[in-house]
Enzyme design. Structure first.
Site, PDB file in Angstrom:
ATOM      1  N   HIS A 109      44.808  21.170  32.654  1.00 16.93           N
ATOM      2  CA  HIS A 109      43.753  22.284  32.418  1.00 16.93           C
ATOM      3  C   HIS A 109      44.075  23.235  31.451  1.00 16.93           C
ATOM      4  CE1 HIS A 109      40.247  24.256  33.747  1.00 16.93           C
ATOM      5  NE2 HIS A 109      40.823  25.403  33.868  1.00 16.93           N
ATOM      6  N   ARG A 168      52.768  35.884  36.095  1.00 14.09           N
ATOM      7  CA  ARG A 168      51.373  35.446  36.858  1.00 14.09           C
ATOM      8  C   ARG A 168      51.284  36.338  37.990  1.00 14.09           C
ATOM      9  NH1 ARG A 168      47.673  33.996  33.352  1.00 14.09           N
ATOM     10  NH2 ARG A 168      46.322  33.074  35.104  1.00 14.09           N
TER      11      ARG A 168
END
Length: 204
Positions: free
Chosen positions: A94, A17
């Site tokens: 999430h 990421r």
């Protein structure tokens, strides 16, 4: 936190990421994504009158412990949209597509064939490095490449819009469609200005 299951956030995932974020910053894509998100929030708020008139099937998926978007939003939409169904994952944040990937894929696999009236196809999403698209699920025994492929192998992703092939002998065929498929569609999927995946269906 995006997840309840903290061990999912490995050093490798963080490194991927981070690398992706550096690439996005260098290419100004991160600024474009943030700008598009902010623009959409102000210029394109949810139109509840339009949502209440939707005639297409809608599937809402949410993690019960989502701290980014509260689950109350799904309950609100479920009561508003006429043909909506919802699946709530417990002990999930999430990133439901990551944290509960197997169950998430099963839910999608059950919904899409019915929504697309049995048309064969596959759903792909970008991996964490955004170098490849990987299959989330497939249905109806689609032909061609249903494994991972780089985004440049799809004309829809290269052009940033849907790519329709009505006759493979005449139209431009995506390299990721390896076998000869007479007709197909590739439709980019986006959220808040960022392309996150691809819906591939076969047949006219």
């Amino acid at each position: 936190s995006f997840v309840v299951d903290k061990p999912l956030i490995t050093d490798e995932l963080v490194a991927l990421r981070h690398e992706s974020a550096l690439n996005d910053t260098a290419s100004d894509r991160l600024a474009e994504v943030v700008s598009a998100r902010d623009r959409d929030r102000s210029a394109l708020p949810l139109d509840f009158e339009v949502l209440a008139k939707l005639e297409v099937p809608v599937l809402l998926i949410h993690g019960l412990q989502d701290v980014v978007i509260p689950v109350s939003r799904t309950w609100e939409l479920l009561n508003l949209i006429p043909h909506a169904d919802a699946h709530i994952f417990s002990q999930c944040g999430h990133w439901s597509q990551v944290e509960r990937s197997s169950e998430f894929n099963t839910v999608i696999e059950r919904m899409l064939p019915a929504a697309l009236d049995g048309v064969p196809g596959a759903l792909f999403v970008f991996n964490h490095s955004r170098r490849f698209l990987t299959p989330v699920t497939r249905w109806g025994d689609p032909s061609g490449n249903v494994d991972a492929f780089p985004p440049q192998d799809c004309w829809a992703l290269r052009r940033g819009r849907a790519h329709y092939v009505r006759d493979a002998a005449l139209d431009i065929v995506c390299p990721h469609v390896q076998d000869r498929v007479p007709a197909y569609s590739c439709i980019p999927l986006s959220a808040q200005g960022e392309t996150i995946g691809l819906l591939h269906t076969q047949g006219r």
